[in-house]
Write a protein that holds these residues in place. Structure first.
Motif, PDB file in Angstrom:
ATOM      1  N   ALA A  20       0.835  -1.209   0.000  1.00  0.00           N
ATOM      2  CA  ALA A  20       0.000   0.000   0.000  1.00  0.00           C
ATOM      3  C   ALA A  20       0.868   1.257   0.000  1.00  0.00           C
ATOM      4  O   ALA A  20       0.609   2.195  -0.768  1.00  0.00           O
ATOM      5  N   PHE A  21       1.905   1.279   0.824  1.00  0.00           N
ATOM      6  CA  PHE A  21       2.798   2.442   0.849  1.00  0.00           C
ATOM      7  C   PHE A  21       3.580   2.561  -0.459  1.00  0.00           C
ATOM      8  O   PHE A  21       3.795   3.658  -0.964  1.00  0.00           O
ATOM      9  N   ARG A  22       4.030   1.432  -1.004  1.00  0.00           N
ATOM     10  CA  ARG A  22       4.774   1.465  -2.267  1.00  0.00           C
ATOM     11  C   ARG A  22       3.921   2.054  -3.378  1.00  0.00           C
ATOM     12  O   ARG A  22       4.365   2.928  -4.133  1.00  0.00           O
ATOM     13  N   LEU A  70      10.791   4.503   0.672  1.00  0.00           N
ATOM     14  CA  LEU A  70       9.482   5.081   0.356  1.00  0.00           C
ATOM     15  C   LEU A  70       9.536   6.596   0.548  1.00  0.00           C
ATOM     16  O   LEU A  70       8.827   7.172   1.368  1.00  0.00           O
ATOM     17  N   GLU A  71      10.396   7.213  -0.211  1.00  0.00           N
ATOM     18  CA  GLU A  71      10.628   8.650  -0.102  1.00  0.00           C
ATOM     19  C   GLU A  71       9.341   9.450  -0.266  1.00  0.00           C
ATOM     20  O   GLU A  71       8.465   9.099  -1.029  1.00  0.00           O
ATOM     21  N   GLY A  72       9.271  10.531   0.455  1.00  0.00           N
ATOM     22  CA  GLY A  72       8.152  11.446   0.315  1.00  0.00           C
ATOM     23  C   GLY A  72       6.927  11.086   1.133  1.00  0.00           C
ATOM     24  O   GLY A  72       6.012  11.880   1.244  1.00  0.00           O
ATOM     25  N   LEU A  73       6.902   9.898   1.702  1.00  0.00           N
ATOM     26  CA  LEU A  73       5.723   9.482   2.474  1.00  0.00           C
ATOM     27  C   LEU A  73       5.946   9.587   3.977  1.00  0.00           C
ATOM     28  O   LEU A  73       5.023   9.370   4.739  1.00  0.00           O
ATOM     29  N   ASP A  74       7.161   9.877   4.398  1.00  0.00           N
ATOM     30  CA  ASP A  74       7.478   9.975   5.825  1.00  0.00           C
ATOM     31  C   ASP A  74       7.063   8.690   6.546  1.00  0.00           C
ATOM     32  O   ASP A  74       6.420   8.714   7.597  1.00  0.00           O
ATOM     33  N   VAL A  75       7.423   7.542   5.948  1.00  0.00           N
ATOM     34  CA  VAL A  75       7.087   6.238   6.509  1.00  0.00           C
ATOM     35  C   VAL A  75       8.176   5.825   7.488  1.00  0.00           C
ATOM     36  O   VAL A  75       9.361   5.971   7.217  1.00  0.00           O
ATOM     37  N   LEU A  92      -4.605   4.502  16.294  1.00  0.00           N
ATOM     38  CA  LEU A  92      -4.067   5.767  16.782  1.00  0.00           C
ATOM     39  C   LEU A  92      -2.641   5.995  16.273  1.00  0.00           C
ATOM     40  O   LEU A  92      -2.278   7.107  15.885  1.00  0.00           O
ATOM     41  N   ILE A  93      -1.844   4.934  16.254  1.00  0.00           N
ATOM     42  CA  ILE A  93      -0.479   5.043  15.717  1.00  0.00           C
ATOM     43  C   ILE A  93      -0.538   5.445  14.245  1.00  0.00           C
ATOM     44  O   ILE A  93       0.196   6.339  13.808  1.00  0.00           O
ATOM     45  N   ALA A  94      -1.427   4.808  13.488  1.00  0.00           N
ATOM     46  CA  ALA A  94      -1.561   5.148  12.068  1.00  0.00           C
ATOM     47  C   ALA A  94      -2.050   6.587  11.899  1.00  0.00           C
ATOM     48  O   ALA A  94      -1.554   7.322  11.035  1.00  0.00           O
ATOM     49  N   LEU A  95      -2.987   7.003  12.718  1.00  0.00           N
ATOM     50  CA  LEU A  95      -3.505   8.370  12.644  1.00  0.00           C
ATOM     51  C   LEU A  95      -2.415   9.389  12.964  1.00  0.00           C
ATOM     52  O   LEU A  95      -2.367  10.463  12.365  1.00  0.00           O
ATOM     53  N   SER A  96      -1.526   9.033  13.872  1.00  0.00           N
ATOM     54  CA  SER A  96      -0.476   9.979  14.275  1.00  0.00           C
ATOM     55  C   SER A  96       0.428  10.369  13.105  1.00  0.00           C
ATOM     56  O   SER A  96       1.049  11.425  13.129  1.00  0.00           O
TER      57      SER A  96
END
Length: 137
Positions: A20-22, A70-75, A92-96
């Motif tokens: 999903a992030f990729r 995964l540049e640009g996504l701040d992952v 909550l972690i994902a929302l943060s």
């Protein structure tokens, strides 16, 4: 070690998050495999595919390098291993990830400080394991 035929739940969760992030970053599996730093390949396209399908058990180092690719996504590493649908804590972690630093600061001020991962050991009085009584003086 032979390739897994059926994915384990944890590996599948990680794989789905990596994919999903990729895709959100607009990268191919090959681009992720090439890694963040020039000339530093972290894996091959087949390994990334196995991770995304939950058929590989990626090391923490591999996941960290995928996050960096995964540049640009701040992952961050944690983003790849949580499932927001699994629990309110994961959600909550994902929302943060989407909250500005100011909002995170307000949350920490209200509910912080962040507790220690492992509580400090309390001083213990020494007891003999054998059950013998202390010597009389």
């Amino acid at each position: 070690m032979p390739r897994r035929v059926r994915p384990k739940k944890l590996f599948l969760t990680i794989g789905e998050r990596v994919k999903a992030f990729r895709l959100a970053a607009g990268l191919t599996q090959e681009e992720v495999a090439e890694g963040h730093a020039p000339g530093e390949s972290l894996a091959n396209k087949g390994h990334i595919s196995s991770i995304e399908h939950g058929l590989a058990n990626p090391t923490v180092e591999t996941l960290q390098r995928i996050a960096e690719a995964l540049e640009g996504l701040d992952v961050e590493l944690v983003d790849l291993v949580i499932d927001p649908d699994e629990s309110p804590r994961h959600a909550l972690i994902a929302l943060s990830r989407t909250l500005p630093d100011e909002a995170l600061g307000e949350i920490l001020a209200k509910y912080g400080p962040v507790p220690e991962l492992v509580p400090r050991k309390r001083k213990r009085t020494h007891h003999r394991a054998s059950g013998a009584r202390p010597k009389a003086r």
